[in-house]
Design an enzyme around this catalytic site. Structure first.
Site, PDB file in Angstrom:
ATOM      1  N   SER A 116      -0.723 -12.607   0.553  1.00 55.96           N
ATOM      2  CA  SER A 116      -0.777 -11.948   1.451  1.00 55.96           C
ATOM      3  C   SER A 116      -1.793 -12.221   2.581  1.00 55.96           C
ATOM      4  O   SER A 116      -3.047 -12.565   2.248  1.00 55.96           O
ATOM      5  CB  SER A 116      -0.941 -10.369   1.056  1.00 55.96           C
ATOM      6  OG  SER A 116      -1.217  -9.394   2.174  1.00 55.96           O
ATOM      7  N   TYR A 140      -5.685  -3.731  -2.148  1.00 59.43           N
ATOM      8  CA  TYR A 140      -4.782  -4.466  -2.230  1.00 59.43           C
ATOM      9  C   TYR A 140      -4.961  -5.800  -1.878  1.00 59.43           C
ATOM     10  O   TYR A 140      -4.372  -6.864  -2.377  1.00 59.43           O
ATOM     11  CB  TYR A 140      -3.462  -3.956  -1.140  1.00 59.43           C
ATOM     12  CG  TYR A 140      -2.336  -4.985  -1.093  1.00 59.43           C
ATOM     13  CD1 TYR A 140      -1.274  -5.228  -2.064  1.00 59.43           C
ATOM     14  CD2 TYR A 140      -1.980  -5.804   0.092  1.00 59.43           C
ATOM     15  CE1 TYR A 140      -0.228  -6.286  -1.985  1.00 59.43           C
ATOM     16  CE2 TYR A 140      -1.046  -6.275   0.421  1.00 59.43           C
ATOM     17  CZ  TYR A 140      -0.111  -6.885  -0.644  1.00 59.43           C
ATOM     18  OH  TYR A 140       0.864  -7.669  -0.533  1.00 59.43           O
ATOM     19  N   LYS A 178      11.217   1.283   1.025  1.00 60.39           N
ATOM     20  CA  LYS A 178       9.790   1.169   1.134  1.00 60.39           C
ATOM     21  C   LYS A 178       9.323   2.517   1.874  1.00 60.39           C
ATOM     22  O   LYS A 178       7.980   2.573   2.022  1.00 60.39           O
ATOM     23  CB  LYS A 178       9.307  -0.073   2.038  1.00 60.39           C
ATOM     24  CG  LYS A 178       9.680  -1.480   1.180  1.00 60.39           C
ATOM     25  CD  LYS A 178       9.249  -2.565   1.817  1.00 60.39           C
ATOM     26  CE  LYS A 178       7.691  -2.845   2.155  1.00 60.39           C
ATOM     27  NZ  LYS A 178       7.208  -3.960   2.676  1.00 60.39           N
TER      28      LYS A 178
END
Length: 320
Positions: A116, A140, A178
């Site tokens: 990411s 995250y 999502k």
């Protein structure tokens, strides 16, 4: 046999669609369908088998389970940047990824995984695949960064294809499940349909209203990069996956308004809870991609949003 984790999710389901288009149907799909609405991403796909994520990783560590694996595309993760239960995030994103990679090494199977761009944090140190640029600011991001570090240590000791993709701001079909984490293009589309307005944050970090910039990339381009590296197993390492060009949220909203032929932009106060934990600017350094030999041009926001809304609004119309 091909394994796709997170296969009912956004990027995973698009990847399965592309594999099907290549004639690949011997696909094991791994996910966690606590949100059963994600099955809508699977209804038009061809797979050979399905496993829940917890069941799968245990079986994958069993000798003799699943042989002749052509590739593992590891897209599954807890992707909520607002999740601060560190133990939960590390178990799902770091430990799980390590277990899968170790299994691939034991089977001599290619391992292509989702990292990411969040590992770059605020981005003030740049967006190069370089340890000096990596300063994660949420759990995250830290879990993705730490797995990249694990991969870096293993790469010199292994020979199997191992590729990590640092996705920037991905948008496109099959993301509707999502909810709040869906792309701004998705939300702006609904807002223009329902309210004739696209609602953007006011300025932050010294930027004018709606002028925060991100590297927005269409999911079709992301899938194409994944498959290119699978086709070129000699290319290993960690790569940024973005367009290399930052565009404003205003540009995304305007592309949505242009597609509908109506609507205006409305600015709303910047949320307090995002201050200090928000990327106001991202732009991928894609020199690594180009040096690896990936030459395809990426869709601009104007091109990509129009393509997405063609699909999204046709899909919405079909459900009415």
């Amino acid at each position: 046999m091909i394994i796709v984790t997170g296969g009912a999710g956004f990027i995973g389901s698009n990847l399965v669609r592309a594999l099907n288009d290549r004639g690949e149907k011997d696909i094991v799909l791994v996910d966690h369908l606590a949100n059963g609405r994600k099955m809508l991403n699977l209804a038009d796909l061809e797979i050979a088998d399905y496993f829940d994520k917890s069941e799968f990783v245990q079986k994958f560590e069993t000798p003799g389970f699943l042989k002749n694996i052509k590739a593992v595309f590891h897209q599954g993760a807890c992707s909520a940047t607002t999740e601060w239960d560190g133990r939960f995030v590390m178990e799902n994103n770091y430990d799980y990824s390590k277990r899968l990679l170790d299994g691939c090494i034991a089977r001599n199977a290619p391992f292509l995984y989702a990292s990411s761009a969040s590992v770059y944090g605020s981005g003030r140190h740049g967006f190069r695949v370089d340890r000096r640029c990596e300063h994660p600011i949420n759990m995250y991001a830290y879990s993705k960064f730490q797995f990249d570090q694990y991969v870096r240590r293993l790469l010199p000791e292994t020979s199997i294809p191992i590729v990590g993709f640092r996705y920037f701001n991905v948008y496109g079909p099959r993301e509707q499940h999502k909810g709040a984490m869906s792309s701004t293009a998705y939300h702006f589309n609904r807002q223009v349909i329902e309210q004739k307005k696209a609602r953007l944050f006011e300025g932050s970090d010294g930027m004018a209203d709606g002028e925060q910039r991100r590297d927005f990339i269409h999911v079709g381009d992301v899938v194409d990069v994944n498959l290119w590296f699978w086709d070129h197993p000699e290319r290993r390492g960690i790569y940024n996956v973005g367009t290399g060009k930052a565009e404003t949220f205003n540009a995304v909203a305007q592309a949505v308004i242009d597609w509908h032929g109506e609507g205006v932009i409305e600015y709303i106060p910047f949320p307090e809870h995002l201050k200090g934990a928000y990327q106001s600017y991202t732009q991928a350094d894609i020199s690594g991609l180009r040096e690896a030999g990936y030459e395809k041009e990426f869709l601009t926001v104007k091109q990509g949003v129009a393509k997405y809304l063609d699909w999204l609004n046709a899909d919405l119309a079909n459900k009415l």
